[in-house]
Motif scaffolding. Structure first.
Motif, mmCIF file in Angstrom:
data_model
loop_
_atom_site.group_PDB
_atom_site.id
_atom_site.type_symbol
_atom_site.label_atom_id
_atom_site.label_comp_id
_atom_site.label_asym_id
_atom_site.label_seq_id
_atom_site.Cartn_x
_atom_site.Cartn_y
_atom_site.Cartn_z
ATOM 1 N N VAL A 1 6.317 9.762 -6.750
ATOM 2 C CA VAL A 1 7.428 9.503 -5.821
ATOM 3 C C VAL A 1 6.938 8.697 -4.617
ATOM 4 O O VAL A 1 7.611 7.752 -4.168
ATOM 5 C CB VAL A 1 8.102 10.816 -5.386
ATOM 6 C CG1 VAL A 1 9.099 10.573 -4.258
ATOM 7 C CG2 VAL A 1 8.805 11.468 -6.563
ATOM 8 N N ASP A 2 5.758 9.027 -4.094
ATOM 9 C CA ASP A 2 5.202 8.260 -2.976
ATOM 10 C C ASP A 2 5.005 6.794 -3.358
ATOM 11 O O ASP A 2 5.333 5.883 -2.580
ATOM 12 C CB ASP A 2 3.861 8.849 -2.530
ATOM 13 C CG ASP A 2 4.020 10.125 -1.716
ATOM 14 O OD1 ASP A 2 5.159 10.433 -1.307
ATOM 15 O OD2 ASP A 2 3.000 10.812 -1.498
ATOM 16 N N ARG A 3 4.465 6.556 -4.551
ATOM 17 C CA ARG A 3 4.218 5.173 -4.980
ATOM 18 C C ARG A 3 5.529 4.427 -5.236
ATOM 19 O O ARG A 3 5.656 3.244 -4.897
ATOM 20 C CB ARG A 3 3.314 5.153 -6.220
ATOM 21 C CG ARG A 3 1.898 5.606 -5.894
ATOM 22 C CD ARG A 3 0.963 5.539 -7.093
ATOM 23 N NE ARG A 3 -0.361 6.017 -6.711
ATOM 24 C CZ ARG A 3 -1.409 6.053 -7.524
ATOM 25 N NH1 ARG A 3 -1.288 5.619 -8.783
ATOM 26 N NH2 ARG A 3 -2.570 6.501 -7.098
ATOM 27 N N ALA A 4 6.502 5.125 -5.810
ATOM 28 C CA ALA A 4 7.804 4.497 -6.046
ATOM 29 C C ALA A 4 8.507 4.204 -4.723
ATOM 30 O O ALA A 4 9.127 3.145 -4.558
ATOM 31 C CB ALA A 4 8.668 5.383 -6.928
ATOM 32 N N ASN A 5 8.401 5.127 -3.766
ATOM 33 C CA ASN A 5 8.997 4.896 -2.443
ATOM 34 C C ASN A 5 8.345 3.720 -1.733
ATOM 35 O O ASN A 5 9.025 2.944 -1.044
ATOM 36 C CB ASN A 5 8.886 6.153 -1.584
ATOM 37 C CG ASN A 5 10.118 7.030 -1.676
ATOM 38 O OD1 ASN A 5 11.241 6.534 -1.708
ATOM 39 N ND2 ASN A 5 9.915 8.337 -1.725
ATOM 40 N N ALA A 6 7.032 3.571 -1.890
ATOM 41 C CA ALA A 6 6.328 2.433 -1.284
ATOM 42 C C ALA A 6 6.851 1.121 -1.868
ATOM 43 O O ALA A 6 7.060 0.140 -1.144
ATOM 44 C CB ALA A 6 4.826 2.555 -1.503
ATOM 45 N N ALA A 7 7.072 1.117 -3.176
ATOM 46 C CA ALA A 7 7.613 -0.081 -3.831
ATOM 47 C C ALA A 7 9.043 -0.353 -3.366
ATOM 48 O O ALA A 7 9.423 -1.501 -3.106
ATOM 49 C CB ALA A 7 7.571 0.086 -5.341
ATOM 50 N N THR B 1 0.847 -1.196 0.000
ATOM 51 C CA THR B 1 0.000 0.000 0.000
ATOM 52 C C THR B 1 0.877 1.238 0.000
ATOM 53 O O THR B 1 1.924 1.257 0.652
ATOM 54 C CB THR B 1 -0.908 0.021 1.240
ATOM 55 O OG1 THR B 1 -1.612 -1.217 1.304
ATOM 56 C CG2 THR B 1 -1.924 1.145 1.172
ATOM 57 N N ALA B 2 0.461 2.278 -0.721
ATOM 58 C CA ALA B 2 1.186 3.551 -0.738
ATOM 59 C C ALA B 2 0.526 4.530 0.228
ATOM 60 O O ALA B 2 -0.528 4.255 0.808
ATOM 61 C CB ALA B 2 1.211 4.132 -2.147
ATOM 62 N N HIS B 3 1.147 5.705 0.377
ATOM 63 C CA HIS B 3 0.635 6.717 1.306
ATOM 64 C C HIS B 3 -0.789 7.138 0.962
ATOM 65 O O HIS B 3 -1.556 7.528 1.849
ATOM 66 C CB HIS B 3 1.532 7.969 1.279
ATOM 67 C CG HIS B 3 2.855 7.757 1.924
ATOM 68 N ND1 HIS B 3 2.998 7.222 3.182
ATOM 69 C CD2 HIS B 3 4.111 8.020 1.486
ATOM 70 C CE1 HIS B 3 4.284 7.159 3.480
ATOM 71 N NE2 HIS B 3 4.977 7.625 2.482
ATOM 72 N N ASP B 4 -1.138 7.081 -0.315
ATOM 73 C CA ASP B 4 -2.489 7.520 -0.714
ATOM 74 C C ASP B 4 -3.547 6.455 -0.428
ATOM 75 O O ASP B 4 -4.721 6.628 -0.749
ATOM 76 C CB ASP B 4 -2.519 7.938 -2.186
ATOM 77 C CG ASP B 4 -2.047 6.849 -3.151
ATOM 78 O OD1 ASP B 4 -1.928 5.676 -2.725
ATOM 79 O OD2 ASP B 4 -1.798 7.172 -4.327
ATOM 80 N N GLY C 1 10.687 5.680 -16.603
ATOM 81 C CA GLY C 1 11.928 6.439 -16.574
ATOM 82 C C GLY C 1 11.757 7.742 -15.815
ATOM 83 O O GLY C 1 12.618 8.137 -15.014
ATOM 84 N N LYS C 2 10.655 8.407 -16.059
ATOM 85 C CA LYS C 2 10.358 9.638 -15.304
ATOM 86 C C LYS C 2 10.218 9.331 -13.815
ATOM 87 O O LYS C 2 10.751 10.053 -12.963
ATOM 88 C CB LYS C 2 9.073 10.293 -15.815
ATOM 89 C CG LYS C 2 8.690 11.549 -14.999
ATOM 90 C CD LYS C 2 7.474 12.243 -15.546
ATOM 91 C CE LYS C 2 7.121 13.471 -14.701
ATOM 92 N NZ LYS C 2 8.183 14.491 -14.680
ATOM 93 N N VAL C 3 9.505 8.253 -13.506
ATOM 94 C CA VAL C 3 9.270 7.897 -12.111
ATOM 95 C C VAL C 3 10.586 7.703 -11.362
ATOM 96 O O VAL C 3 10.794 8.259 -10.277
ATOM 97 C CB VAL C 3 8.401 6.623 -12.002
ATOM 98 C CG1 VAL C 3 8.313 6.137 -10.558
ATOM 99 C CG2 VAL C 3 6.999 6.879 -12.553
ATOM 100 N N VAL C 4 11.509 6.933 -11.940
ATOM 101 C CA VAL C 4 12.749 6.636 -11.205
ATOM 102 C C VAL C 4 13.644 7.865 -11.103
ATOM 103 O O VAL C 4 14.347 8.047 -10.096
ATOM 104 C CB VAL C 4 13.506 5.424 -11.786
ATOM 105 C CG1 VAL C 4 12.657 4.161 -11.656
ATOM 106 C CG2 VAL C 4 13.954 5.631 -13.224
#
Length: 244
Positions: free
Chosen positions: A95-101, A12-15, A125-128
């Motif tokens: 960024v929140d979703r990538a950090n959760a992963a 789960t992510a912050h959202d 690519g943008k996400v990372v």
């Protein structure tokens, strides 16, 4: 080819949104370096799963990231565009979703949380890159035909990841000006980086399905095996250098 173990992991992510990532790692008693693999705008499809498996066969623990929730995927460009734009509606979502992963990957028993990287394709690519710009604890980051524009330029001491940018010279979606701008951005922040501009390569050049997708959707993407191979060699060198 290494013997690997695979599993799906819910997180789960912050959202509050629920995601399903795909994890692959070599069968080993020792923790290994971990890599999140962020997909193109089509979602967490077979392509990104196969990329994760390939990294596991090379000795890394890899986590194919779900950016939309419930491992949604689509073949329709309009749907992909809609889902991707939803992640841009709030400034911190990707960024929140990538950090959760990344946190989920780090918590796996097979993973050494002190040796982490992030790679992404197209939207991924943008996400990372945004993850690295936000100061994530990753040793390296690689973008393949990614969106390079940002509202949050790299800051020295915050962006800590050695960086690989692989861009197709014939990409009609990401300009050579964007490539020049990120090169300057990384230089100004004193980030170690390598930028490859690949001849005769369009957006999507890493994905063998790109030509078929172009015919179906009219999106200007195309596969280029030589550009893919050059990019994978550069990625191998980056990971071997930074994740020892």
């Amino acid at each position: 080819m290494s013997d690997i173990t695979t599993r799906e992991i819910e997180y789960t992510a912050h959202d509050g949104k629920n995601f399903v990532g795909f994890f692959a790692a070599p069968k080993t008693d020792q923790p290994v370096a971990g890599i999140i693999v962020v997909p193109e705008w089509w979602g967490r499809d077979d392509y990104v799963v196969e990329r994760a498996k390939a990294l596991a066969e090379k000795g890394y623990a890899a986590f194919a990231v779900d950016m939309y929730g419930d491992k949604k995927t689509t073949d329709e460009a309009s749907q992909a565009h809609e889902w991707m734009n939803e992640t841009f509606a709030q400034p911190n979502t990707i960024v929140d979703r990538a950090n959760a992963a990344l946190a989920t990957l780090s918590a796996q028993p097979e993973v050494d949380p002190n040796r982490l990287a992030a790679i992404g394709f197209c939207f991924g690519g943008k996400v990372v890159l945004e993850l690295a710009r936000a100061g994530a604890p990753i040793q390296s980051v690689a973008s393949f035909h990614g969106n390079l524009q940002t509202q949050n330029p790299a800051k020295e001491g915050v962006f800590k990841a050695a960086t690989l940018i692989c861009h197709g010279k014939d990409d009609s979606m990401v300009s050579l000006e964007d490539v020049a701008n990120i090169t300057q951005e990384l230089e100004s922040a004193h980030v170690p980086h390598q930028v490859l501009v690949l001849e005769h390569a369009k957006h999507g050049f890493m994905n063998p399905l790109a030509d078929e997708r172009a015919k179906k959707t009219g999106v200007d993407v195309g596969y280029n095996a030589q550009a893919e191979q050059k990019s994978l060699i550069a990625l191998d060198e980056l990971l071997q250098t930074t994740l020892k």
